[in-house]
Design a protein around this motif. Sequence first.
Motif, PDB file in Angstrom:
ATOM      1  N   ILE A 138      37.952  44.497  57.500  1.00 27.98           N
ATOM      2  CA  ILE A 138      38.363  44.005  56.182  1.00 27.98           C
ATOM      3  C   ILE A 138      39.458  44.902  55.611  1.00 27.98           C
ATOM      4  CG2 ILE A 138      37.624  43.688  53.776  1.00 27.98           C
ATOM      5  CD1 ILE A 138      34.878  42.797  54.965  1.00 27.98           C
ATOM      6  N   GLN A 139      39.270  46.210  55.732  1.00 26.29           N
ATOM      7  CA  GLN A 139      40.268  47.151  55.214  1.00 26.29           C
ATOM      8  C   GLN A 139      41.600  47.034  55.955  1.00 26.29           C
ATOM      9  OE1 GLN A 139      37.753  50.741  55.580  1.00 26.29           O
ATOM     10  NE2 GLN A 139      38.240  51.061  53.416  1.00 26.29           N
ATOM     11  N   ALA A 140      41.554  46.721  57.238  1.00 25.40           N
ATOM     12  CA  ALA A 140      42.771  46.654  58.050  1.00 25.40           C
ATOM     13  C   ALA A 140      43.435  45.277  58.016  1.00 25.40           C
ATOM     14  CB  ALA A 140      42.438  47.014  59.497  1.00 25.40           C
ATOM     15  N   ARG A 141      42.771  44.299  57.457  1.00 26.45           N
ATOM     16  CA  ARG A 141      43.265  42.924  57.469  1.00 26.45           C
ATOM     17  C   ARG A 141      44.581  42.799  56.708  1.00 26.45           C
ATOM     18  NH1 ARG A 141      40.039  37.790  57.501  1.00 26.45           N
ATOM     19  NH2 ARG A 141      41.632  36.205  57.259  1.00 26.45           N
ATOM     20  N   GLU A 142      45.467  41.966  57.238  1.00 24.47           N
ATOM     21  CA  GLU A 142      46.691  41.667  56.503  1.00 24.47           C
ATOM     22  C   GLU A 142      46.316  40.770  55.320  1.00 24.47           C
ATOM     23  OE1 GLU A 142      51.192  39.860  56.966  1.00 24.47           O
ATOM     24  OE2 GLU A 142      49.790  39.597  58.633  1.00 24.47           O
ATOM     25  N   TYR A 143      46.590  41.265  54.156  1.00 27.85           N
ATOM     26  CA  TYR A 143      46.260  40.526  52.936  1.00 27.85           C
ATOM     27  C   TYR A 143      47.260  40.937  51.872  1.00 27.85           C
ATOM     28  CZ  TYR A 143      43.656  38.594  49.005  1.00 27.85           C
ATOM     29  OH  TYR A 143      43.301  37.868  47.903  1.00 27.85           O
ATOM     30  N   HIS A 144      47.943  39.960  51.337  1.00 26.48           N
ATOM     31  CA  HIS A 144      48.928  40.206  50.289  1.00 26.48           C
ATOM     32  C   HIS A 144      48.314  39.814  48.951  1.00 26.48           C
ATOM     33  CE1 HIS A 144      52.328  40.688  53.142  1.00 26.48           C
ATOM     34  NE2 HIS A 144      51.493  40.004  53.914  1.00 26.48           N
ATOM     35  N   PRO A 145      48.073  40.781  48.071  1.00 30.04           N
ATOM     36  CA  PRO A 145      47.515  40.431  46.752  1.00 30.04           C
ATOM     37  C   PRO A 145      48.416  39.405  46.054  1.00 30.04           C
ATOM     38  CG  PRO A 145      47.470  42.793  47.090  1.00 30.04           C
ATOM     39  CD  PRO A 145      48.265  42.213  48.226  1.00 30.04           C
ATOM     40  N   TRP A 146      47.787  38.560  45.306  1.00 24.69           N
ATOM     41  CA  TRP A 146      48.523  37.508  44.620  1.00 24.69           C
ATOM     42  C   TRP A 146      49.277  38.115  43.452  1.00 24.69           C
ATOM     43  CZ3 TRP A 146      44.515  32.964  44.302  1.00 24.69           C
ATOM     44  CH2 TRP A 146      44.082  32.660  45.587  1.00 24.69           C
ATOM     45  N   ASP A 147      50.522  37.735  43.314  1.00 29.31           N
ATOM     46  CA  ASP A 147      51.337  38.293  42.231  1.00 29.31           C
ATOM     47  C   ASP A 147      51.680  37.256  41.170  1.00 29.31           C
ATOM     48  OD1 ASP A 147      53.163  36.779  43.639  1.00 29.31           O
ATOM     49  OD2 ASP A 147      54.485  38.432  44.139  1.00 29.31           O
ATOM     50  N   ASP A 148      51.171  36.072  41.300  1.00 31.99           N
ATOM     51  CA  ASP A 148      51.455  35.009  40.350  1.00 31.99           C
ATOM     52  C   ASP A 148      50.593  35.193  39.094  1.00 31.99           C
ATOM     53  OD1 ASP A 148      51.737  32.639  38.912  1.00 31.99           O
ATOM     54  OD2 ASP A 148      51.791  31.400  40.702  1.00 31.99           O
ATOM     55  N   ALA A 149      51.224  35.220  37.950  1.00 26.37           N
ATOM     56  CA  ALA A 149      50.504  35.420  36.687  1.00 26.37           C
ATOM     57  C   ALA A 149      49.561  34.257  36.367  1.00 26.37           C
ATOM     58  CB  ALA A 149      51.503  35.607  35.544  1.00 26.37           C
ATOM     59  N   ALA A 150      49.796  33.089  36.982  1.00 24.54           N
ATOM     60  CA  ALA A 150      48.964  31.920  36.699  1.00 24.54           C
ATOM     61  C   ALA A 150      47.629  31.947  37.442  1.00 24.54           C
ATOM     62  CB  ALA A 150      49.717  30.644  37.064  1.00 24.54           C
ATOM     63  N   VAL A 151      47.472  32.888  38.358  1.00 24.01           N
ATOM     64  CA  VAL A 151      46.245  32.978  39.144  1.00 24.01           C
ATOM     65  C   VAL A 151      45.132  33.585  38.295  1.00 24.01           C
ATOM     66  CG1 VAL A 151      45.183  34.123  41.132  1.00 24.01           C
ATOM     67  CG2 VAL A 151      47.467  33.142  41.336  1.00 24.01           C
ATOM     68  N   LEU A 152      43.966  32.977  38.357  1.00 20.96           N
ATOM     69  CA  LEU A 152      42.789  33.516  37.681  1.00 20.96           C
ATOM     70  C   LEU A 152      42.170  34.562  38.597  1.00 20.96           C
ATOM     71  CD1 LEU A 152      40.575  33.504  35.499  1.00 20.96           C
ATOM     72  CD2 LEU A 152      39.544  31.553  36.707  1.00 20.96           C
ATOM     73  N   ARG A 153      42.150  35.809  38.169  1.00 25.15           N
ATOM     74  CA  ARG A 153      41.557  36.900  38.944  1.00 25.15           C
ATOM     75  C   ARG A 153      40.199  37.257  38.355  1.00 25.15           C
ATOM     76  NH1 ARG A 153      46.562  37.783  39.061  1.00 25.15           N
ATOM     77  NH2 ARG A 153      47.610  37.930  41.055  1.00 25.15           N
ATOM     78  N   ILE A 154      39.228  37.335  39.232  1.00 17.72           N
ATOM     79  CA  ILE A 154      37.868  37.651  38.801  1.00 17.72           C
ATOM     80  C   ILE A 154      37.370  38.809  39.648  1.00 17.72           C
ATOM     81  CG2 ILE A 154      35.506  36.818  38.571  1.00 17.72           C
ATOM     82  CD1 ILE A 154      36.691  33.981  38.241  1.00 17.72           C
ATOM     83  N   ASP A 155      36.904  39.844  38.977  1.00 13.27           N
ATOM     84  CA  ASP A 155      36.379  41.023  39.652  1.00 13.27           C
ATOM     85  C   ASP A 155      34.874  40.838  39.831  1.00 13.27           C
ATOM     86  OD1 ASP A 155      35.561  43.488  40.585  1.00 13.27           O
ATOM     87  OD2 ASP A 155      36.605  44.634  39.028  1.00 13.27           O
ATOM     88  N   THR A 156      34.458  40.643  41.075  1.00  9.94           N
ATOM     89  CA  THR A 156      33.047  40.389  41.341  1.00  9.94           C
ATOM     90  C   THR A 156      32.192  41.657  41.318  1.00  9.94           C
ATOM     91  OG1 THR A 156      33.373  40.485  43.746  1.00  9.94           O
ATOM     92  CG2 THR A 156      33.587  38.314  42.667  1.00  9.94           C
ATOM     93  N   ALA A 157      32.840  42.801  41.166  1.00 10.25           N
ATOM     94  CA  ALA A 157      32.065  44.039  40.983  1.00 10.25           C
ATOM     95  C   ALA A 157      31.498  44.098  39.567  1.00 10.25           C
ATOM     96  CB  ALA A 157      32.935  45.267  41.241  1.00 10.25           C
ATOM     97  N   THR A 158      32.129  43.385  38.643  1.00  5.00           N
ATOM     98  CA  THR A 158      31.713  43.434  37.242  1.00  5.00           C
ATOM     99  C   THR A 158      31.343  42.063  36.662  1.00  5.00           C
ATOM    100  OG1 THR A 158      34.008  43.223  36.506  1.00  5.00           O
ATOM    101  CG2 THR A 158      33.154  45.467  36.798  1.00  5.00           C
ATOM    102  N   THR A 159      31.495  41.004  37.467  1.00  7.42           N
ATOM    103  CA  THR A 159      31.235  39.649  36.986  1.00  7.42           C
ATOM    104  C   THR A 159      30.206  38.981  37.885  1.00  7.42           C
ATOM    105  OG1 THR A 159      33.543  39.504  36.244  1.00  7.42           O
ATOM    106  CG2 THR A 159      32.321  37.440  36.395  1.00  7.42           C
ATOM    107  N   SER A 160      29.182  38.405  37.293  1.00  2.20           N
ATOM    108  CA  SER A 160      28.151  37.728  38.080  1.00  2.20           C
ATOM    109  C   SER A 160      28.715  36.434  38.661  1.00  2.20           C
ATOM    110  CB  SER A 160      26.942  37.399  37.202  1.00  2.20           C
ATOM    111  OG  SER A 160      27.271  36.350  36.305  1.00  2.20           O
ATOM    112  N   PRO A 161      28.105  35.920  39.720  1.00  2.00           N
ATOM    113  CA  PRO A 161      28.544  34.629  40.253  1.00  2.00           C
ATOM    114  C   PRO A 161      28.479  33.511  39.214  1.00  2.00           C
ATOM    115  CG  PRO A 161      27.123  35.727  41.825  1.00  2.00           C
ATOM    116  CD  PRO A 161      27.069  36.539  40.556  1.00  2.00           C
ATOM    117  N   GLN A 162      27.460  33.543  38.365  1.00  2.00           N
ATOM    118  CA  GLN A 162      27.323  32.521  37.325  1.00  2.00           C
ATOM    119  C   GLN A 162      28.479  32.606  36.327  1.00  2.00           C
ATOM    120  OE1 GLN A 162      24.926  34.790  38.164  1.00  2.00           O
ATOM    121  NE2 GLN A 162      23.502  33.476  39.291  1.00  2.00           N
TER     122      GLN A 162
END
Length: 178
Positions: A138-162
């Motif tokens: 997972i750490q080595a995976r190619e992944y480009h964070p989304w830079d679009d301001a219209a994207v809804l970002r949710i931090d699952t470390a601090t937000t419940s699934p509900q």
Amino acid sequence: MSPSRPVLVVLGGLPATGKSTVARELNRDGALSYIRIDSIEQALRASGEMGSGGVQGSGYAVGYAVAGDLLDGGNDVLAECVNPLPLTRDAWRNTARTHNAVLIEVELVCSDPAVHRERAESRDVDIPGLEVPGWRAIQAREYHPWDDAAVLRIDTATTSPQDAAAAIRAAARAAVGS
């Protein structure tokens, strides 16, 4: 969600950020047609027709096509995938545009590396035969964070699934004006 235009919710993020958990919560009422790229990719692998090259982008291509068919039928769609590259994000955007759907892009992140690692190392696999990546992969995976301001970002470390599902539903309602 919308009587006039269908909604395409694309739920992405690195493995083990909680995508499947949030997707299940979001789709608890069955109101969305649910497309899970992991399921498509594993079915392609299991078919034996992909050969030694693996599935590459085939799972996503199938997902875009199925989403388009569902949207054309007036269905609201939830697509769950890593969606790691601008190329895949553009393809989902094109799917929404081509099929006259309202697009809600959601990126799940897990800001706490210890929590993320624990999830990666302890998660249950609910797709028979699917081999999920470990923490190092997972750490080595190619992944480009989304830079679009219209994207809804949710931090699952601090937000419940509900709460994550409620935020996505609210974003969809706001986008369709209801």
